[in-house]
Design a protein around this motif. Structure first.
Motif, PDB file in Angstrom:
ATOM      1  N   TRP A 145      48.577  31.985  44.324  1.00  0.00           N
ATOM      2  CA  TRP A 145      47.360  31.322  43.875  1.00  0.00           C
ATOM      3  C   TRP A 145      47.514  30.824  42.442  1.00  0.00           C
ATOM      4  O   TRP A 145      48.382  31.288  41.700  1.00  0.00           O
ATOM      5  CB  TRP A 145      46.181  32.287  43.900  1.00  0.00           C
ATOM      6  CG  TRP A 145      45.853  32.883  45.228  1.00  0.00           C
ATOM      7  CD1 TRP A 145      46.295  32.478  46.453  1.00  0.00           C
ATOM      8  CD2 TRP A 145      44.995  34.007  45.465  1.00  0.00           C
ATOM      9  NE1 TRP A 145      45.769  33.278  47.434  1.00  0.00           N
ATOM     10  CE2 TRP A 145      44.976  34.222  46.865  1.00  0.00           C
ATOM     11  CE3 TRP A 145      44.252  34.850  44.631  1.00  0.00           C
ATOM     12  CZ2 TRP A 145      44.226  35.260  47.437  1.00  0.00           C
ATOM     13  CZ3 TRP A 145      43.510  35.867  45.200  1.00  0.00           C
ATOM     14  CH2 TRP A 145      43.489  36.065  46.584  1.00  0.00           C
ATOM     15  N   LYS A 149      41.857  30.686  40.836  1.00  0.00           N
ATOM     16  CA  LYS A 149      41.551  31.402  42.082  1.00  0.00           C
ATOM     17  C   LYS A 149      41.693  32.906  41.877  1.00  0.00           C
ATOM     18  O   LYS A 149      40.888  33.692  42.394  1.00  0.00           O
ATOM     19  CB  LYS A 149      42.457  30.924  43.218  1.00  0.00           C
ATOM     20  CG  LYS A 149      42.104  31.556  44.561  1.00  0.00           C
ATOM     21  CD  LYS A 149      42.876  30.922  45.713  1.00  0.00           C
ATOM     22  CE  LYS A 149      42.489  31.552  47.047  1.00  0.00           C
ATOM     23  NZ  LYS A 149      43.192  30.915  48.196  1.00  0.00           N
ATOM     24  N   PHE A 153      38.820  35.864  42.345  1.00  0.00           N
ATOM     25  CA  PHE A 153      39.031  37.116  43.070  1.00  0.00           C
ATOM     26  C   PHE A 153      38.678  38.322  42.201  1.00  0.00           C
ATOM     27  O   PHE A 153      38.009  39.261  42.656  1.00  0.00           O
ATOM     28  CB  PHE A 153      40.496  37.195  43.509  1.00  0.00           C
ATOM     29  CG  PHE A 153      40.860  38.471  44.222  1.00  0.00           C
ATOM     30  CD1 PHE A 153      40.573  38.649  45.560  1.00  0.00           C
ATOM     31  CD2 PHE A 153      41.522  39.496  43.542  1.00  0.00           C
ATOM     32  CE1 PHE A 153      40.906  39.825  46.225  1.00  0.00           C
ATOM     33  CE2 PHE A 153      41.867  40.666  44.191  1.00  0.00           C
ATOM     34  CZ  PHE A 153      41.557  40.834  45.535  1.00  0.00           C
ATOM     35  N   ASP A 156      34.808  38.696  41.878  1.00  0.00           N
ATOM     36  CA  ASP A 156      34.106  38.400  43.126  1.00  0.00           C
ATOM     37  C   ASP A 156      32.906  39.319  43.350  1.00  0.00           C
ATOM     38  O   ASP A 156      33.062  40.494  43.661  1.00  0.00           O
ATOM     39  CB  ASP A 156      35.086  38.529  44.294  1.00  0.00           C
ATOM     40  CG  ASP A 156      34.460  38.166  45.633  1.00  0.00           C
ATOM     41  OD1 ASP A 156      33.310  37.665  45.653  1.00  0.00           O
ATOM     42  OD2 ASP A 156      35.111  38.390  46.668  1.00  0.00           O
ATOM     43  N   TRP A 203      39.768  36.615  51.646  1.00  0.00           N
ATOM     44  CA  TRP A 203      40.762  36.028  50.751  1.00  0.00           C
ATOM     45  C   TRP A 203      42.107  35.764  51.431  1.00  0.00           C
ATOM     46  O   TRP A 203      43.061  35.349  50.793  1.00  0.00           O
ATOM     47  CB  TRP A 203      40.952  36.926  49.529  1.00  0.00           C
ATOM     48  CG  TRP A 203      39.736  36.905  48.652  1.00  0.00           C
ATOM     49  CD1 TRP A 203      38.664  37.759  48.703  1.00  0.00           C
ATOM     50  CD2 TRP A 203      39.434  35.947  47.643  1.00  0.00           C
ATOM     51  NE1 TRP A 203      37.723  37.398  47.770  1.00  0.00           N
ATOM     52  CE2 TRP A 203      38.174  36.283  47.106  1.00  0.00           C
ATOM     53  CE3 TRP A 203      40.107  34.840  47.138  1.00  0.00           C
ATOM     54  CZ2 TRP A 203      37.581  35.553  46.085  1.00  0.00           C
ATOM     55  CZ3 TRP A 203      39.524  34.120  46.108  1.00  0.00           C
ATOM     56  CH2 TRP A 203      38.276  34.473  45.602  1.00  0.00           C
TER      57      TRP A 203
END
Length: 222
Positions: A145, A149, A153, A156, A203
């Protein structure tokens, strides 16, 4: 065990009152940790063991990748959440009872660690754990990633990825997966497995053979 992902109306009122610059204490009455987001979504609390098993069966089984190139700095956290607070503050507000704010910052409350049942009354002594550890994510797909991104994560709040726990349980867990580490409370194993599977599904992260077997075994506690 009640679902861990319901944000009471009281919490919403707390946020609005805090915005006015007041210190506010609110007891949500749940006595249990949870996750929610700005959209109050992402709960795995209502997911059945059967649904979790179906998700588990769809996860790609693969050997872990290497840790080459990994660093926590490649998963930027904690992000600003406005009003001088960040993602950590949001989780502390959500997971605690009788939470008191100074502006947007959490200054008091009580937290019950989902992993070991420890009760914590000092917010500075609460750890915010990543359900799927950052290093585990790196080994199971996140190395590919980009930084944005990985930041998404690490912050999140939409999925059951962030949870307030005791420092000792968080240190004990480290970057291990369920094949080598499980919560001290066996009563938490069902929800732990469902949450882990939910995050890896969302994910699109892989699991190892041993990890998948351990998750399947934990779901039998449901």
């Amino acid at each position: 065990m009640p679902p861990r992902f319901a944000l009471p109306l009281a919490a919403a009122l707390l946020t609005l009152t805090a915005a006015a610059g007041c210190d506010v204490a609110v007891d949500d009455g749940s006595g249990s940790p949870g996750t929610n987001s700005t959209s109050d979504s992402g709960s795995s609390g209502g997911q059945s063991a059967g649904d979790a098993n179906a998700q588990l069966d769809k996860l790609i089984v693969a050997k872990e990748s290497s840790m080459s190139g990994y660093s926590r700095e490649k998963f930027p956290h904690w992000r600003s959440a406005g009003s001088n607070c960040d993602t950590r503050d949001k989780v502390l507000q959500r997971d605690g009872t009788k939470v008191k704010l100074s502006g947007c910052n959490v200054v008091a409350g009580t937290w019950t660690s989902f992993y070991d049942g420890d009760k914590i009354t000092d917010p500075s002594k609460v750890d915010i754990d990543h359900m799927v550890p950052l290093a585990n994510a790196w080994r199971s797909g996140a190395a590919k990633w980009d930084t944005d991104k990985r930041g998404d994560f690490a912050n999140d709040l939409n999925d059951p990825q962030l949870i307030a726990v005791s420092a000792s349980s968080n240190r004990s867990k480290g970057d291990q997966d369920p094949s080598t580490w499980k919560p001290e409370l066996s009563s938490s194993w069902c929800e732990y497995a469902k949450d882990w599977i939910s995050v890896k599904t969302t994910w699109k992260l892989t699991v190892t053979d041993k990890e998948k077997t351990a998750l399947d075994d934990m779901l039998r506690k449901c």
